[in-house]
Design a protein around this motif. Structure first.
Motif, PDB file in Angstrom:
ATOM      1  N   ALA A 127     -48.638  55.926  19.360  1.00 56.07           N
ATOM      2  CA  ALA A 127     -48.769  57.187  20.079  1.00 56.07           C
ATOM      3  C   ALA A 127     -50.019  57.919  19.602  1.00 56.07           C
ATOM      4  CB  ALA A 127     -47.538  58.053  19.849  1.00 56.07           C
ATOM      5  N   PHE A 128     -50.579  58.726  20.494  1.00 53.99           N
ATOM      6  CA  PHE A 128     -51.737  59.522  20.117  1.00 53.99           C
ATOM      7  C   PHE A 128     -51.604  60.939  20.664  1.00 53.99           C
ATOM      8  CE2 PHE A 128     -52.969  57.994  24.331  1.00 53.99           C
ATOM      9  CZ  PHE A 128     -53.578  59.105  24.900  1.00 53.99           C
ATOM     10  N   TYR A 129     -52.247  61.848  19.972  1.00 56.11           N
ATOM     11  CA  TYR A 129     -52.343  63.240  20.435  1.00 56.11           C
ATOM     12  C   TYR A 129     -53.753  63.721  20.121  1.00 56.11           C
ATOM     13  CZ  TYR A 129     -51.658  68.302  20.677  1.00 56.11           C
ATOM     14  OH  TYR A 129     -51.772  69.634  20.992  1.00 56.11           O
ATOM     15  N   LEU A 130     -54.483  64.098  21.145  1.00 56.01           N
ATOM     16  CA  LEU A 130     -55.847  64.594  20.986  1.00 56.01           C
ATOM     17  C   LEU A 130     -55.861  66.073  21.325  1.00 56.01           C
ATOM     18  CD1 LEU A 130     -58.909  64.298  20.616  1.00 56.01           C
ATOM     19  CD2 LEU A 130     -59.040  63.461  22.986  1.00 56.01           C
ATOM     20  N   ASP A 131     -56.380  66.870  20.397  1.00 55.48           N
ATOM     21  CA  ASP A 131     -56.408  68.319  20.583  1.00 55.48           C
ATOM     22  C   ASP A 131     -57.790  68.835  20.211  1.00 55.48           C
ATOM     23  OD1 ASP A 131     -55.189  70.919  21.046  1.00 55.48           O
ATOM     24  OD2 ASP A 131     -55.336  71.193  18.876  1.00 55.48           O
ATOM     25  N   ILE A 132     -58.360  69.631  21.108  1.00 56.01           N
ATOM     26  CA  ILE A 132     -59.678  70.209  20.886  1.00 56.01           C
ATOM     27  C   ILE A 132     -59.528  71.719  20.787  1.00 56.01           C
ATOM     28  CG2 ILE A 132     -61.979  70.542  21.889  1.00 56.01           C
ATOM     29  CD1 ILE A 132     -61.656  67.798  23.184  1.00 56.01           C
TER      30      ILE A 132
ATOM     31  N   ASP B 220     -57.871  67.333  32.345  1.00 55.16           N
ATOM     32  CA  ASP B 220     -58.193  68.713  32.663  1.00 55.16           C
ATOM     33  C   ASP B 220     -57.465  69.716  31.777  1.00 55.16           C
ATOM     34  OD1 ASP B 220     -59.588  70.618  34.450  1.00 55.16           O
ATOM     35  OD2 ASP B 220     -59.601  68.902  35.791  1.00 55.16           O
ATOM     36  N   SER B 221     -57.571  69.520  30.485  1.00 49.75           N
ATOM     37  CA  SER B 221     -57.057  70.457  29.498  1.00 49.75           C
ATOM     38  C   SER B 221     -57.668  70.056  28.165  1.00 49.75           C
ATOM     39  CB  SER B 221     -55.532  70.400  29.439  1.00 49.75           C
ATOM     40  OG  SER B 221     -55.024  71.354  28.521  1.00 49.75           O
ATOM     41  N   LEU B 222     -57.403  70.848  27.130  1.00 49.95           N
ATOM     42  CA  LEU B 222     -57.985  70.551  25.823  1.00 49.95           C
ATOM     43  C   LEU B 222     -57.029  69.819  24.903  1.00 49.95           C
ATOM     44  CD1 LEU B 222     -60.064  73.777  25.120  1.00 49.95           C
ATOM     45  CD2 LEU B 222     -60.819  71.583  26.048  1.00 49.95           C
TER      46      LEU B 222
ATOM     47  N   VAL C 224     -64.869  61.050  21.660  1.00 48.51           N
ATOM     48  CA  VAL C 224     -64.242  62.289  22.119  1.00 48.51           C
ATOM     49  C   VAL C 224     -65.345  63.245  22.545  1.00 48.51           C
ATOM     50  CG1 VAL C 224     -62.814  64.279  21.492  1.00 48.51           C
ATOM     51  CG2 VAL C 224     -62.247  62.021  20.594  1.00 48.51           C
ATOM     52  N   SER C 225     -65.113  63.915  23.677  1.00 50.08           N
ATOM     53  CA  SER C 225     -66.045  64.934  24.128  1.00 50.08           C
ATOM     54  C   SER C 225     -65.262  65.991  24.901  1.00 50.08           C
ATOM     55  CB  SER C 225     -67.146  64.322  24.996  1.00 50.08           C
ATOM     56  OG  SER C 225     -68.121  65.302  25.341  1.00 50.08           O
ATOM     57  N   ALA C 226     -65.979  67.004  25.385  1.00 52.32           N
ATOM     58  CA  ALA C 226     -65.360  68.074  26.163  1.00 52.32           C
ATOM     59  C   ALA C 226     -66.426  68.742  27.013  1.00 52.32           C
ATOM     60  CB  ALA C 226     -64.699  69.103  25.239  1.00 52.32           C
TER      61      ALA C 226
ATOM     62  N   TYR D 158     -61.960  69.160  16.514  1.00 50.31           N
ATOM     63  CA  TYR D 158     -60.954  68.383  17.222  1.00 50.31           C
ATOM     64  C   TYR D 158     -60.094  67.675  16.192  1.00 50.31           C
ATOM     65  CZ  TYR D 158     -63.373  64.096  16.030  1.00 50.31           C
ATOM     66  OH  TYR D 158     -63.933  63.062  15.323  1.00 50.31           O
ATOM     67  N   ALA D 159     -58.930  67.223  16.632  1.00 50.62           N
ATOM     68  CA  ALA D 159     -58.059  66.389  15.801  1.00 50.62           C
ATOM     69  C   ALA D 159     -57.428  65.330  16.694  1.00 50.62           C
ATOM     70  CB  ALA D 159     -56.984  67.232  15.123  1.00 50.62           C
ATOM     71  N   LEU D 160     -57.539  64.083  16.269  1.00 47.34           N
ATOM     72  CA  LEU D 160     -56.944  62.952  16.974  1.00 47.34           C
ATOM     73  C   LEU D 160     -55.923  62.322  16.038  1.00 47.34           C
ATOM     74  CD1 LEU D 160     -56.744  60.827  19.238  1.00 47.34           C
ATOM     75  CD2 LEU D 160     -58.739  59.688  18.224  1.00 47.34           C
ATOM     76  N   THR D 161     -54.670  62.343  16.441  1.00 43.66           N
ATOM     77  CA  THR D 161     -53.587  61.912  15.572  1.00 43.66           C
ATOM     78  C   THR D 161     -52.926  60.663  16.135  1.00 43.66           C
ATOM     79  OG1 THR D 161     -53.189  64.237  15.048  1.00 43.66           O
ATOM     80  CG2 THR D 161     -51.478  62.673  14.412  1.00 43.66           C
ATOM     81  N   PHE D 162     -52.658  59.679  15.253  1.00 40.76           N
ATOM     82  CA  PHE D 162     -51.962  58.442  15.618  1.00 40.76           C
ATOM     83  C   PHE D 162     -50.676  58.321  14.815  1.00 40.76           C
ATOM     84  CE2 PHE D 162     -56.501  57.313  16.247  1.00 40.76           C
ATOM     85  CZ  PHE D 162     -56.458  56.930  17.584  1.00 40.76           C
TER      86      PHE D 162
END
Length: 760
Positions: free
Chosen positions: A139-144, A260-262, A60-62, A124-128
């Protein structure tokens, strides 16, 4: 090195997320307790020991910086801007969290820090989780988190995971220039595909003077963020994740999603084969509605010029033995002349009422075509309303003025007025705002009283890719900004028109064909159209590209597709470089359509007067009639596939060879050269001028009988076959000659094998 495992109890199977410390692995079952951990080197998701997803740090990066999307009239140029890219990632905890919509009510959340982001760190949080309505995928949700640097905030994320050098990728919507997408970085953003797209010199002419109308190999009408790999892996972003995204396959050992979003969400899954993968994908997106059976019976003639001309061309075609299912009359709303190089161009008036000069008795004329000739009528509609105040022969309603007064258009806050779309001199229009409930009611009523008032059977449902992306674009009910809404509009447009059709009870009659598409548009459209190709033999934007587009769309969940027979774009320049349609191209395109497409529909092109038309002379009409008969002869077979495989499973009618021959390296690299039509026909269309024999690769593990000679070949070799005009290379696969639904086609072959097709 094995990375981490996540265990998920699923239908009696265990899917695992593994966390690795050197050679030691720690396992969790979703729903069980989690111990927070750190110094984790990677993650892996497995199901029954089959790897679904693997990533090692950093995955994961940003970065900061605003990507640039500029252009006009739907031709948009994208420039990536990456500043202060985070260079490190740590994992500080892995734990269970409450999660609505999962099978157990909980999820596994991996959290940590992105480091060295220009002097700052960001969490960040990466949820499965396993969705409760789709229990065969993760399913996944990545939030920075927003950066602490308010002056230069992070703007986009990167999500990287493992691949390998032998994994090839297909789908991502209407990709026209590549077989496998391996080694490419593919932008997902709906826009005009361009005129040329890399075919020269036409692309350079289009891109002169800072314009981007020529496009490039990545420009496409569609914005479909889903792919299928030769490993059977399926990855897609959800309908909510509509920002610009790049799927980067340039690293042979990894895939990277640049969004193109966080925050972004989507799903990972793995099927046994590419056919099952399409089924898994469309279990989420939905599947295309049934295509009415009336389209099977013959050609849909694209004609402009008014009632007398249409009737004359229909009668001539019937006398020449051309089976005619319908006519497509895009100029039903009237035309006007627009200045162009050498010659003026005819453009449509986007004011949705019949033109009283060309079609003075429109409802009666449409009905008479059906009653007298059993010929249905398709018309034309798009997302715009044009100002018709200068229309010389008048109008009954100026829909542009009505919608402007009611503020039913997408608007510009700088001018505090309609966001004008200019499509050349004398044509200014507004885009209807589908988020506006008032517009939806008003436009639907207009459709019923102006468009569906005649007994038409559908229309080209054009555009959908033109909504502006500037900061000062606004909509009535904008949940997010215009940049995010842009990729959502094509689906809203398809959904809206489908709702009207169903309200009128015409779903078993109407054909609505679209070129723009986004995530889940397929559940609302019963026919995809490959858009505007050049009237030439080009790879990136000619006849060849139409085949490639249909192949990738099929692996994106669009099982029913077709192209304009003969193409669309003519190019005339002051320098003397011109692209116009030859009779040969028109004929060869008709052959290709006859053995590839769900519908056989022609187009006159954007400058009809410089093109060979199917009705130009008896030779062109004869060739067209022959191809229409070939198409009609395949109707029982085609309809069998549509009913048994396309509708219930979303398997595409046109199938790239890789679907059947996943381990065949040559099959993986086929883009336009050959394809399967259903499971029983293998086709290599003639896509080069003056080509009367063709070298065709026959994949392994089958036998192939050439229909025009009866000769049978073993797979795993190249064969050379004769391909005179009217004889595309079509092979029966295995014992396909015993299939009853192919009897009509084989009768056509026997009856017409000696027919001499002329090109004059």
């Amino acid at each position: 090195m094995i990375a981490n495992k996540l265990a998920i109890l699923l239908l009696g199977y265990v899917t695992c997320l593994t966390v690795a410390y050197g050679q030691n692995a720690v396992y969790w079952a979703l729903g069980s307790g989690f111990e927070p951990t750190s110094s984790v080197r990677g993650l892996q998701i497995k199901e029954q020991q089959q790897e679904i997803w693997t990533a090692t740090l950093p995955f994961v990066s940003a970065s900061a910086g605003n990507d640039s999307v500029v252009g006009s009239s739907g031709s948009l140029d994208i420039t990536k801007v990456d500043e202060r890219t985070c260079t490190g990632q740590s994992i500080t905890s892995i734990q269970n969290v409450v999660w609505e919509g999962s099978t157990t009510g909980s999820a596994v959340q991996v959290s940590g820090l992105l480091q060295d982001c220009g002097g700052y760190s960001n969490s960040y949080a990466l949820t499965f989780w396993i969705p409760d309505d789709l229990q065969d995928r993760v399913a996944f949700y990545l939030d920075i988190a927003a950066t602490a640097d308010a002056a230069n905030p992070l703007k986009k994320l990167y999500f990287r995971y493992h691949s390998h050098e032998d994994e090839d990728f297909y789908g991502l919507g209407g990709q026209a220039s590549f077989a496998s997408l391996k080694n490419q970085s593919i932008p997902i953003f709906s826009r005009e595909q361009g005129v040329g797209r890399g075919d020269e010199p036409v692309t350079s002419y289009g891109n002169e003077n800072g314009s981007f109308s020529g496009g490039n190999r990545f420009t496409t009408y569609t914005a479909i963020p889903s792919y299928i790999s030769t490993d059977g892996k399926v990855v897609y972003l959800s309908e909510k994740s509509t920002a610009l995204v790049f799927f980067d396959f340039t690293d042979p050992n990894a895939v990277s999603i640049r969004y193109d979003s966080l925050s972004v969400d989507g799903m990972f899954m793995r099927a046994n084969n590419m056919f099952d993968a399409v089924e898994m994908l469309t279990a989420y997106t939905g599947r295309m509605p049934k295509l009415p059976e009336w389209v099977d019976s013959g050609a849909i003639l694209g004609i402009q010029g008014g009632q007398s001309k249409v009737r004359s061309i229909v009668e001539e075609g019937l006398s020449l033995g051309c089976p005619i299912a319908g006519v497509w009359l895009q100029d039903w709303c009237g035309t006007h002349s627009q200045e162009g190089p050498y010659i003026n161009i005819s453009r449509l008036w986007w004011n949705w009422e019949n033109d009283e000069a060309l079609y003075p008795t429109w409802p009666e004329f449409v009905q008479d075509l059906r009653d007298t000739y059993n010929v249905r009528t398709l018309s034309y509609i798009n997302t715009f309303l044009a100002n018709v105040s200068t229309k010389p022969d008048g109008f009954r309603r100026n829909l542009y003025e009505e919608a402007s007064t009611l503020q039913y258009f997408v608007e510009n806050t700088t001018t505090n007025s309609t966001a004008i779309i200019s499509s050349g001199p004398g044509l200014e229009a507004g885009i209807i705002d589908l988020t506006n409930d008032g517009l939806r009611s008003w436009f639907a009523e207009m459709m019923k009283t102006n468009v569906w008032i005649a007994n038409i059977s559908g229309f080209m449902t054009d555009f959908g890719e033109y909504t502006p992306v500037t900061w000062d674009t606004t909509l009535a009910n904008m949940v997010s900004d215009a940049f995010f809404f842009h990729n959502e509009y094509p689906t809203l447009w398809a959904q809206y028109q489908r709702e009207i059709v169903e309200e009128l009870g015409l779903q078993d009659e109407a054909v609505l064909f679209h070129r723009s598409a986004a995530m889940s548009s397929n559940r609302y459209m019963n026919l995809f159209w490959a858009g505007d190709q050049n009237v030439d033999f080009g790879v990136n934007d000619g006849i060849k590209s139409a085949v490639t587009i249909m192949a990738h769309m099929g692996l994106s969940g669009y099982s029913q597709s077709h192209s304009d027979v003969g193409g669309y774009y003519d190019v005339l320049t002051y320098e003397g470089f011109n692209v116009t349609r030859s009779a040969e191209l028109l004929g060869r395109w008709g052959e290709m359509a006859a053995v590839s497409s769900s519908v056989f529909r022609s187009h006159e092109g954007n400058i009809p007067s410089v093109n060979a038309q199917f009705y130009s002379n008896t030779s062109t009409y004869g060739y067209y009639a022959y191809n229409a008969r070939m198409f009609a002869s395949l109707a029982p077979y085609r309809r069998m596939i549509l009913k048994t495989e396309c509708a219930p499973k979303a398997w595409p009618l046109l199938r790239p060879p890789v679907m059947y021959h996943t381990n065949d390296e040559r099959a993986r690299q086929v883009s336009y050269q050959c394809f399967y039509l259903g499971p029983n026909l293998y086709v290599a269309p003639v896509l080069e001028p003056q080509t009367f024999e063709l070298s065709v690769y026959l994949p392994e593990d089958n036998t192939y009988t050439y229909v025009w000679t009866g000769q049978t070949y073993s797979g795993g070799q190249d064969v050379t076959v004769s391909t005179p005009y009217g004889k595309p290379a079509v092979f029966l696969v295995g014992s396909a000659s015993d299939i009853p639904e192919l009897e009509a086609f084989l009768d056509f072959v026997k009856r017409e094998n000696t027919t001499r097709v002329l090109v004059e």
